[in-house]
Design an enzyme around this catalytic site. Structure first.
Site, mmCIF file in Angstrom:
data_model
loop_
_atom_site.group_PDB
_atom_site.id
_atom_site.type_symbol
_atom_site.label_atom_id
_atom_site.label_comp_id
_atom_site.label_asym_id
_atom_site.label_seq_id
_atom_site.Cartn_x
_atom_site.Cartn_y
_atom_site.Cartn_z
ATOM 1 N N ARG A 23 -75.471 -12.861 -11.777
ATOM 2 C CA ARG A 23 -76.265 -11.706 -11.351
ATOM 3 C C ARG A 23 -77.502 -11.505 -12.232
ATOM 4 O O ARG A 23 -77.955 -10.379 -12.441
ATOM 5 C CB ARG A 23 -75.431 -10.414 -11.347
ATOM 6 C CG ARG A 23 -74.317 -10.413 -10.316
ATOM 7 C CD ARG A 23 -73.670 -9.047 -10.208
ATOM 8 N NE ARG A 23 -72.447 -9.114 -9.419
ATOM 9 C CZ ARG A 23 -71.344 -8.428 -9.677
ATOM 10 N NH1 ARG A 23 -71.287 -7.612 -10.710
ATOM 11 N NH2 ARG A 23 -70.283 -8.538 -8.906
ATOM 12 N N ARG A 27 -80.152 -5.655 -10.391
ATOM 13 C CA ARG A 27 -80.511 -4.254 -10.565
ATOM 14 C C ARG A 27 -80.868 -3.843 -11.985
ATOM 15 O O ARG A 27 -81.470 -2.790 -12.186
ATOM 16 C CB ARG A 27 -79.369 -3.366 -10.058
ATOM 17 C CG ARG A 27 -79.200 -3.403 -8.549
ATOM 18 C CD ARG A 27 -78.048 -2.533 -8.104
ATOM 19 N NE ARG A 27 -76.759 -3.098 -8.492
ATOM 20 C CZ ARG A 27 -75.601 -2.450 -8.408
ATOM 21 N NH1 ARG A 27 -75.584 -1.199 -7.963
ATOM 22 N NH2 ARG A 27 -74.478 -3.029 -8.757
ATOM 23 N N ARG A 36 -86.759 -4.313 -4.459
ATOM 24 C CA ARG A 36 -85.635 -3.760 -3.692
ATOM 25 C C ARG A 36 -85.972 -2.394 -3.080
ATOM 26 O O ARG A 36 -85.437 -2.019 -2.025
ATOM 27 C CB ARG A 36 -84.426 -3.646 -4.612
ATOM 28 C CG ARG A 36 -83.196 -3.027 -4.006
ATOM 29 C CD ARG A 36 -82.588 -3.888 -2.908
ATOM 30 N NE ARG A 36 -81.329 -3.263 -2.494
ATOM 31 C CZ ARG A 36 -81.233 -2.206 -1.702
ATOM 32 N NH1 ARG A 36 -82.340 -1.663 -1.203
ATOM 33 N NH2 ARG A 36 -80.069 -1.685 -1.400
ATOM 34 N N ASP A 72 -75.999 -13.322 -1.090
ATOM 35 C CA ASP A 72 -74.722 -12.625 -1.225
ATOM 36 C C ASP A 72 -73.633 -13.507 -0.636
ATOM 37 O O ASP A 72 -73.871 -14.221 0.356
ATOM 38 C CB ASP A 72 -74.752 -11.276 -0.491
ATOM 39 C CG ASP A 72 -73.526 -10.435 -0.827
ATOM 40 O OD1 ASP A 72 -73.553 -9.714 -1.841
ATOM 41 O OD2 ASP A 72 -72.523 -10.529 -0.082
ATOM 42 N N TYR A 147 -62.319 -9.556 2.015
ATOM 43 C CA TYR A 147 -63.288 -8.612 2.574
ATOM 44 C C TYR A 147 -63.107 -8.476 4.085
ATOM 45 O O TYR A 147 -63.218 -7.378 4.639
ATOM 46 C CB TYR A 147 -64.717 -9.055 2.249
ATOM 47 C CG TYR A 147 -65.085 -8.878 0.808
ATOM 48 C CD1 TYR A 147 -65.525 -7.645 0.325
ATOM 49 C CD2 TYR A 147 -64.997 -9.934 -0.093
ATOM 50 C CE1 TYR A 147 -65.866 -7.476 -0.998
ATOM 51 C CE2 TYR A 147 -65.334 -9.773 -1.432
ATOM 52 C CZ TYR A 147 -65.764 -8.544 -1.877
ATOM 53 O OH TYR A 147 -66.095 -8.380 -3.203
#
Length: 340
Positions: A23, A27, A36, A72, A147
């Site tokens: 990652r 963020r 973003r 992703d 998921y």
């Protein structure tokens, strides 16, 4: 091209220890937040130019030794004919979980060139820009299945384990479709120019070893066997929270095994034998004062000295609250202490 990362993956001698962070494009970076702020997460994932920009950001800022494609793990699951949403504070959501034979039968095995061209175009754009190797990636079938079955993230994985134990044939049918989709997806990434491939098994650690060996490992082995037939790029397998699973993960077929921070890397190296190793600083250690962080990194490098090849990484993704200055301290420390 700085190929130190690729050499370490292959177990070759390197002048210093290469470093990248899971990652690393994300963020915690103001530069990422700026991009973003203009688009939704899924819109970003499907825009090759923006994905290229955010993939390059940490390379330009921190001098990492490898880049990882920005995307992703659930993108190919959407391409299997599923509705995927991302909710703030909740994460990924599949509004229509897959729990019946009809729902499994309705899943398609997509052609990545047709359904996910934006991922492959991002890879091609990055190869024209990068001076370090590019890592492509996917989720592992078990992790992806959780998921789909749960409808999103979970703490206890009730629906997943219930299907595993009560309806193993249905579970296997679902996993076989996910496995085929993932195999084709990674092969397409390699053809597009990815120079290494990482398989993320983020939820492997929720399984008992006996269940991992039956319900997760064979599908990873199948993907890697398929890849070996068409490409020689290094393959990294990361089973998060997997210290109890090492005796099984060493049989997955990967060149490199990723370790999380719950196991001392020296012990992990002793258990994985001839594989190269990736890891394994606790992401929260980046909140340590500079001197303590540097000392911990130095000790980790010393503990990893006996590895066939070592790629320095975090034991999981960098936390969004991490200061970029701390990431810079860590990368510089790895390079300095390992001899660059």
């Amino acid at each position: 091209m700085n190929d130190t990362f690729l050499k370490a993956c292959r177990g070759e001698k390197t002048a210093y220890t290469p470093v990248w962070f899971m990652r690393q494009a994300g963020r915690y970076l103001p530069e990422y937040q700026k991009v973003r702020g203009k688009v939704t997460f899924l819109e970003l994932c499907k825009n090759p130019e923006l994905c290229t920009e955010v993939t390059l950001q940490p390379i330009d800022i921190f001098d990492f030794d490898a880049a990882i494609l920005f995307s992703d793990i659930l993108i190919p699951m959407e391409a299997m004919n599923l509705r995927l949403e991302f909710h703030e504070g909740r994460g990924p959501v599949f509004p229509d979980p897959v729990r019946s034979r009809q729902e499994v039968d309705e899943l398609i095995i997509p052609d990545p060139e047709e359904t996910m061209p934006f991922v492959l175009e991002t890879i091609r754009l990055l190869r024209n820009e990068l001076k370090v190797p590019l890592i492509g990636f996917s989720g592992a079938p078990f992790t992806l299945a959780t998921y789909l079955i749960e409808g999103g993230s979970s703490k206890v994985f009730y629906q997943t384990k219930r299907m595993m134990f009560e309806e193993p044939a249905l579970y296997d049918a679902l996993l076989r479709k996910i496995t085929r989709c993932t195999s084709l997806y990674l092969q397409a990434q390699a053809r597009a120019g990815a120079q290494a491939l990482q398989i993320f098994d983020s939820w492997a650690g929720i399984l008992a070893p006996v269940d991992y060996a039956r319900f997760a490992l064979p599908y990873v082995q199948s993907i890697i066997t398929d890849l070996r037939k068409v490409t020689d790029v290094p393959i990294i397998y990361f089973a998060n929270n997997g210290s109890t699973l090492i005796e099984h993960t060493v049989t997955a077929g990967a060149d490199v095994l990723g370790l999380d921070w719950r196991l001392n890397i020296k012990e992990g190296i002793a258990r994985i034998g001839e594989h190269a190793v990736q890891g394994n600083l606790d992401p929260m250690a980046l909140f340590l004062p500079k001197e303590e962080l540097e000392q911990r990194i130095k000790q980790l490098l010393e503990d990893a000295a006996g590895a066939r090849g070592h790629i320095f990484n975090l034991g999981h993704g960098i936390q969004p609250q991490t200061s970029p200055d701390q990431a810079r301290i860590a990368v510089e420390a790895v390079h300095r202490f390992s001899g660059r």
